[in-house]
Design a protein around this motif. Structure first.
Motif, PDB file in Angstrom:
ATOM      1  N   ILE A 256      14.473  15.721 -22.831  1.00 43.83           N
ATOM      2  CA  ILE A 256      15.653  15.786 -24.503  1.00 43.83           C
ATOM      3  C   ILE A 256      16.541  16.576 -23.547  1.00 43.83           C
ATOM      4  O   ILE A 256      16.428  18.054 -23.043  1.00 43.83           O
ATOM      5  N   HIS A 257      17.748  16.518 -24.307  1.00 44.37           N
ATOM      6  CA  HIS A 257      19.021  17.299 -23.395  1.00 44.37           C
ATOM      7  C   HIS A 257      19.807  17.644 -24.368  1.00 44.37           C
ATOM      8  O   HIS A 257      20.032  17.158 -25.509  1.00 44.37           O
ATOM      9  N   ILE A 258      20.023  19.205 -24.454  1.00 48.37           N
ATOM     10  CA  ILE A 258      20.869  20.058 -24.972  1.00 48.37           C
ATOM     11  C   ILE A 258      21.852  20.472 -24.507  1.00 48.37           C
ATOM     12  O   ILE A 258      22.289  20.813 -23.735  1.00 48.37           O
ATOM     13  N   GLU A 259      23.311  19.859 -25.203  1.00 49.08           N
ATOM     14  CA  GLU A 259      24.508  19.682 -24.931  1.00 49.08           C
ATOM     15  C   GLU A 259      25.537  20.326 -25.388  1.00 49.08           C
ATOM     16  O   GLU A 259      26.144  19.866 -25.999  1.00 49.08           O
ATOM     17  N   PRO A 260      26.005  21.794 -25.296  1.00 48.32           N
ATOM     18  CA  PRO A 260      27.002  22.287 -25.587  1.00 48.32           C
ATOM     19  C   PRO A 260      28.372  21.656 -25.314  1.00 48.32           C
ATOM     20  O   PRO A 260      28.755  20.715 -24.059  1.00 48.32           O
ATOM     21  N   SER A 261      28.853  21.270 -27.180  1.00 47.19           N
ATOM     22  CA  SER A 261      30.589  21.446 -25.991  1.00 47.19           C
ATOM     23  C   SER A 261      31.491  22.268 -27.098  1.00 47.19           C
ATOM     24  O   SER A 261      31.096  23.661 -27.291  1.00 47.19           O
ATOM     25  N   ASN A 320      -2.342  18.763 -24.920  1.00 44.77           N
ATOM     26  CA  ASN A 320      -1.917  19.348 -24.122  1.00 44.77           C
ATOM     27  C   ASN A 320      -0.396  18.767 -23.452  1.00 44.77           C
ATOM     28  O   ASN A 320      -0.428  17.135 -23.011  1.00 44.77           O
ATOM     29  N   VAL A 321       0.534  18.978 -23.775  1.00 41.12           N
ATOM     30  CA  VAL A 321       2.315  18.798 -23.521  1.00 41.12           C
ATOM     31  C   VAL A 321       2.834  20.110 -22.744  1.00 41.12           C
ATOM     32  O   VAL A 321       3.063  20.914 -23.079  1.00 41.12           O
ATOM     33  N   ASP A 322       3.401  19.003 -21.643  1.00 39.96           N
ATOM     34  CA  ASP A 322       4.604  19.934 -20.792  1.00 39.96           C
ATOM     35  C   ASP A 322       5.675  19.459 -20.285  1.00 39.96           C
ATOM     36  O   ASP A 322       5.933  18.178 -20.372  1.00 39.96           O
ATOM     37  N   PHE A 323       6.378  20.870 -20.690  1.00 34.68           N
ATOM     38  CA  PHE A 323       7.815  20.654 -20.988  1.00 34.68           C
ATOM     39  C   PHE A 323       8.327  21.030 -19.453  1.00 34.68           C
ATOM     40  O   PHE A 323       8.541  22.766 -19.396  1.00 34.68           O
ATOM     41  N   ARG A 324       9.305  20.559 -18.745  1.00 37.46           N
ATOM     42  CA  ARG A 324       9.507  21.298 -17.493  1.00 37.46           C
ATOM     43  C   ARG A 324      10.914  21.445 -17.630  1.00 37.46           C
ATOM     44  O   ARG A 324      12.326  20.386 -18.636  1.00 37.46           O
ATOM     45  N   ILE A 325      11.454  22.667 -17.798  1.00 39.97           N
ATOM     46  CA  ILE A 325      13.289  23.116 -18.133  1.00 39.97           C
ATOM     47  C   ILE A 325      14.253  23.023 -17.228  1.00 39.97           C
ATOM     48  O   ILE A 325      13.488  23.868 -16.449  1.00 39.97           O
ATOM     49  N   SER A 326      15.958  22.555 -17.253  1.00 47.58           N
ATOM     50  CA  SER A 326      16.227  22.823 -16.286  1.00 47.58           C
ATOM     51  C   SER A 326      17.170  23.814 -16.814  1.00 47.58           C
ATOM     52  O   SER A 326      17.681  22.830 -18.214  1.00 47.58           O
ATOM     53  N   THR A 327      17.745  24.471 -16.824  1.00 46.87           N
ATOM     54  CA  THR A 327      19.059  24.969 -17.473  1.00 46.87           C
ATOM     55  C   THR A 327      20.305  24.989 -15.923  1.00 46.87           C
ATOM     56  O   THR A 327      19.776  24.880 -14.878  1.00 46.87           O
ATOM     57  N   ILE A 328      21.618  24.514 -16.445  1.00 44.59           N
ATOM     58  CA  ILE A 328      22.438  24.994 -15.365  1.00 44.59           C
ATOM     59  C   ILE A 328      23.613  25.502 -16.534  1.00 44.59           C
ATOM     60  O   ILE A 328      23.893  25.103 -17.564  1.00 44.59           O
ATOM     61  N   PRO A 329      24.948  25.586 -15.639  1.00 43.10           N
ATOM     62  CA  PRO A 329      26.023  26.252 -16.199  1.00 43.10           C
ATOM     63  C   PRO A 329      26.945  25.109 -16.316  1.00 43.10           C
ATOM     64  O   PRO A 329      27.615  25.040 -15.612  1.00 43.10           O
ATOM     65  N   THR A 330      27.563  25.196 -17.453  1.00 40.76           N
ATOM     66  CA  THR A 330      28.556  23.970 -17.729  1.00 40.76           C
ATOM     67  C   THR A 330      30.122  24.845 -18.466  1.00 40.76           C
ATOM     68  O   THR A 330      29.645  26.559 -18.902  1.00 40.76           O
ATOM     69  N   VAL A 331      30.819  24.594 -18.726  1.00 38.89           N
ATOM     70  CA  VAL A 331      32.303  25.535 -19.108  1.00 38.89           C
ATOM     71  C   VAL A 331      32.358  26.025 -20.071  1.00 38.89           C
ATOM     72  O   VAL A 331      32.914  26.451 -21.286  1.00 38.89           O
ATOM     73  N   GLY A 333      28.850  26.273 -21.525  1.00 39.17           N
ATOM     74  CA  GLY A 333      28.290  26.547 -21.831  1.00 39.17           C
ATOM     75  C   GLY A 333      27.157  26.316 -21.229  1.00 39.17           C
ATOM     76  O   GLY A 333      27.039  25.311 -21.043  1.00 39.17           O
ATOM     77  N   GLU A 334      25.447  26.822 -21.105  1.00 42.98           N
ATOM     78  CA  GLU A 334      23.997  25.683 -20.787  1.00 42.98           C
ATOM     79  C   GLU A 334      24.139  25.541 -21.361  1.00 42.98           C
ATOM     80  O   GLU A 334      23.876  25.564 -22.260  1.00 42.98           O
ATOM     81  N   LYS A 335      23.827  24.256 -20.187  1.00 41.73           N
ATOM     82  CA  LYS A 335      23.187  22.857 -21.018  1.00 41.73           C
ATOM     83  C   LYS A 335      21.417  22.838 -20.355  1.00 41.73           C
ATOM     84  O   LYS A 335      20.744  23.165 -19.339  1.00 41.73           O
ATOM     85  N   VAL A 336      20.450  22.520 -21.110  1.00 43.26           N
ATOM     86  CA  VAL A 336      19.151  22.080 -21.201  1.00 43.26           C
ATOM     87  C   VAL A 336      18.935  20.776 -21.006  1.00 43.26           C
ATOM     88  O   VAL A 336      19.807  20.189 -21.714  1.00 43.26           O
ATOM     89  N   VAL A 337      18.639  20.644 -20.402  1.00 37.29           N
ATOM     90  CA  VAL A 337      17.489  19.404 -19.604  1.00 37.29           C
ATOM     91  C   VAL A 337      15.625  19.572 -20.058  1.00 37.29           C
ATOM     92  O   VAL A 337      15.581  20.544 -19.110  1.00 37.29           O
ATOM     93  N   ALA A 338      14.985  19.171 -20.801  1.00 37.01           N
ATOM     94  CA  ALA A 338      13.342  19.349 -20.848  1.00 37.01           C
ATOM     95  C   ALA A 338      12.663  18.093 -20.423  1.00 37.01           C
ATOM     96  O   ALA A 338      13.650  16.945 -21.184  1.00 37.01           O
ATOM     97  N   ARG A 339      12.006  18.068 -19.275  1.00 38.63           N
ATOM     98  CA  ARG A 339      11.099  16.427 -19.076  1.00 38.63           C
ATOM     99  C   ARG A 339      10.131  16.630 -19.860  1.00 38.63           C
ATOM    100  O   ARG A 339       9.229  17.585 -19.725  1.00 38.63           O
ATOM    101  N   VAL A 340       9.477  15.962 -20.878  1.00 37.79           N
ATOM    102  CA  VAL A 340       8.646  15.793 -21.638  1.00 37.79           C
ATOM    103  C   VAL A 340       7.431  15.117 -20.490  1.00 37.79           C
ATOM    104  O   VAL A 340       7.386  14.170 -19.971  1.00 37.79           O
ATOM    105  N   LEU A 341       5.633  15.937 -20.541  1.00 37.48           N
ATOM    106  CA  LEU A 341       5.233  15.625 -19.637  1.00 37.48           C
ATOM    107  C   LEU A 341       3.570  15.869 -20.727  1.00 37.48           C
ATOM    108  O   LEU A 341       3.031  16.528 -21.075  1.00 37.48           O
ATOM    109  N   ASP A 342       3.416  14.323 -21.419  1.00 39.97           N
ATOM    110  CA  ASP A 342       2.578  14.450 -22.527  1.00 39.97           C
ATOM    111  C   ASP A 342       1.316  13.606 -21.506  1.00 39.97           C
ATOM    112  O   ASP A 342       1.132  12.696 -21.193  1.00 39.97           O
TER     113      ASP A 342
END
Length: 628
Positions: A256-261, A320-331, A333-342
């Motif tokens: 899942i990609h949550i990308e601010p513009s 049970n479902v795991d989501f590996r969360i990664s955040t990174i700052p961009t110009v 706002g913060e972008k979030v990517v969640a890896r889905v592990l079902d």
């Protein structure tokens, strides 16, 4: 009869033709259509559309009944299909006639080797009428994984993943007031049916306007006081995140990609390896969205300048479902990517991965060896971890001690001791491997060889009587040995310890609901001829016999992409005596590749072409993932 009379009256009213003539015209039309499709023809009636009969092939599926997997036979079925043309005032090209089954006809199958009278129902690609769907409310349908699909008099046919669940059966009977006839279906078909309750964009609008959406709750719950403090402010965001996570799992997204513009927040899902835009959210809720994710994954809410990594584990639809969360700052706002592990997917067999023929035989032979190392190579997202799990699943048994070092542990396996590295406290692959060797292991899995220290320990373990499987970042199988040499490993250690090297990519599979045969362009045929000439025997002969090509037209089952699911394409390099001699001379990957081809080595590109001839994927897809 009443419907026919009404149609005749409408024709007479619109055309001014007397009723008896309209009746004659309608009968002639229906007779013509019936006669045509009975003879196997496509009947094109301008400007109505096209009529035809479609032969659905025999199919085998599996589902659970009474906690056990059951094999189900779906008999060959003939169904009618009508593809209407658009209205004359619509500037739209006529849609092609689909080769999949009618969306309103449900195919029934029988269970093998069981005394149960419950029948199987196929729901994938079927459209359930809204009035019938509404007989069971969505929360109840999702809770019990039960969906109504047919109502005849007072009997309601309900598809269930567990038709022997008495609680679900009684609840549905009480809610509907009908006689309930249960059918069994697969989890995949159930997910497709449940998704018909609502679309994602409408869900978002409804939840942002209401306050009664159920939020997901992490298995490892965060401090309650912190949740209470943020509850009021983050309520709309909490509902959005909850729905996004659920939808990603149901659509089988890997990320899942949550990308601010500048003006909005874009949400994209990676499905079958390709990013797909899902929806756009207002910029105003960006900060609360990110904060909600950080709360769920135990990250620092006030830290926005540095990247952070976290994890969410939730119970969703009983799994049970795991989501590996990664955040990174961009110009913006913060972008979030969640890896889905079902975790419900489990491990795959070699055949399910897509291994076949010569490559499959080499890998199976190596899993039977008493010691040595097998390496899996490829870029990020090529399915290396899945292949490692498949190898471990093939080897494991009650008399074998298997220990893994992973970062992170993606899928839990019974009978396997899995350990997760944590570099923050000094628990690295190298340090963990040293400890593993004192745990009396038979088989060791190392998630990734990243440095010389880890490589040294893994190779020494393989030399001292252990089976070692690990991954390495190289583009092809022939490049693995030069990569280890670059790390500083001595050639004689590599040749003494390494049994085989696997390289792989993932190709999207053609959707089996809308697959059709196609003819290649001349330039594509010319390119293909070169690859065919390089194939070893007997694969070359087999390929020329199956010289057919397919593609997906696009349908509701595959999101109109023509693809659904992915399959691996592989090349497996057995470290034979000639390859060992080249490694001792520090030969280049090109030299190793040339020697392997003399021994009948099949490249990833060639393996992909063989899967094209089997109708599993397309030429464009193979060329896309194997291009230099």
């Amino acid at each position: 009869m009443a419907v026919t009379i009404d149609v005749i009256k409408q024709i007479s009213k619109k055309t001014g033709v007397p009723t008896y003539k309209s009746r004659a015209y309608l009968k002639a039309l229906t007779d013509s259509i019936t006669s045509g499709i009975r003879d196997g023809k496509v009947v094109d009636i301008q400007p109505l559309g096209k009529f035809q009969l479609i032969q659905l092939p025999e199919r085998e599926v599996t589902a659970k009944l009474g906690g056990k997997q059951q094999d189900i036979d779906l008999e060959p079925t003939v169904v009618p299909n009508f593809q209407p043309y658009p209205a004359p005032n619509q500037a739209v090209k006529p849609a092609p006639v689909k080769t999949d089954n009618s969306s309103s006809i449900f195919r029934v199958g029988t269970l093998r080797n069981t005394e149960s009278n419950v029948q199987f129902i196929e729901l994938n690609g079927k459209t359930i009428p809204k009035p019938i769907l509404s007989l069971i409310p969505e929360p109840i349908a999702r809770k019990y994984k039960s969906v109504p699909f047919l109502l005849e008099d007072k009997t309601l046919s309900v598809a269930m993943t567990d038709p022997e669940n008495e609680e679900a059966f009684n609840a549905i009977r009480k809610i509907t007031g009908k006689i309930v006839k249960p059918f069994i279906t697969t989890d995949e078909d159930m997910s497709y049916a449940l998704d018909q309750y609502s679309a994602l964009q409408s869900e978002m609008k409804e939840m942002l306007a209401s306050d009664d959406t159920e939020e997901i709750t992490p298995v490892e719950e965060k401090d309650q006081q912190t949740r209470d403090e943020d509850a009021d402010e983050a309520s709309p965001a909490a509902k959005v995140i909850s729905t996004l996570l659920k939808r990603a799992v149901r659509e089988k997204a890997s990320d899942i990609h949550i990308e601010p513009s500048e003006e909005a927040v874009l949400v994209r899902f990676r499905v079958d390896g390709v990013l797909r835009k899902v929806l756009t959210l207002p910029k105003e809720i960006q900060s609360s969205l990110i904060s909600r994710i950080k709360i769920l994954s135990n990250l620092k809410i006030d830290e926005t300048r540095l990247p952070q990594d976290g994890r969410i584990q939730v119970l969703m639809d009983g799994n049970n479902v795991d989501f590996r969360i990664s955040t990174i700052p961009t110009v913006t706002g913060e972008k979030v990517v969640a890896r889905v592990l079902d975790h419900s997917k489990g491990t795959l067999t070699f055949e399910q991965l897509g291994l076949r023929g010569r490559a499959l035989q080499i890998l199976e032979d190596n899993t039977k060896k008493a010691h040595g190392m097998t390496l899996v190579t490829g870029p990020t997202g090529s399915g290396k971890s899945t292949t490692l799990y498949a190898i471990i699943s093939k080897i494991k048994g009650d008399g074998i001690n298997i220990i893994t070092m992973e970062d992170p542990v993606e899928y839990r396996m019974t009978g396997v001791n899995q350990s997760q590295v944590n570099s923050k406290i000094g628990y690295t692959f190298a340090n963990g491997l040293r400890s593993i060797l004192r745990q009396d292991p038979d088989v060791i899995m190392v998630g990734e060889i990243r440095d010389k220290e880890t490589a040294d320990i893994a190779i020494n373990a393989a030399l001292t009587g252990h089976i070692v499987v690990s991954s390495l970042h190289t583009n092809d199988a022939a490049g693995a040995i030069p990569r280890l040499l670059d790390m500083g490993i001595e050639p004689f250690l590599i040749t003494s310890s390494t049994n085989a090297v696997i390289a792989q990519r993932l190709c999207r599979q053609i959707c089996d609901k809308c697959r059709k045969e196609i003819t290649l362009k001349d330039e594509e045929t010319a390119l293909l001829a070169k690859d065919l000439d390089a194939l070893p025997e007997p694969e070359k002969t087999q390929a020329k016999q199956n010289f057919k090509f397919y593609q997906g037209e696009g349908c509701s089952a595959c999101g109109n992409t023509g693809y659904k699911g992915r399959i691996g394409i592989f090349e497996i390099l057995g470290v034979t005596e000639p390859i060992k001699q080249l490694a001792l001379k520090r030969a280049t990957s090109s030299d190793i590749f040339a020697e392997a081809q003399k021994e009948g080595f099949i490249t990833m590109r060639q393996d992909g072409l063989l899967k094209v001839f089997d109708g599993l994927t397309t030429l464009e897809e193979v060329w896309r993932v194997t291009k230099d």
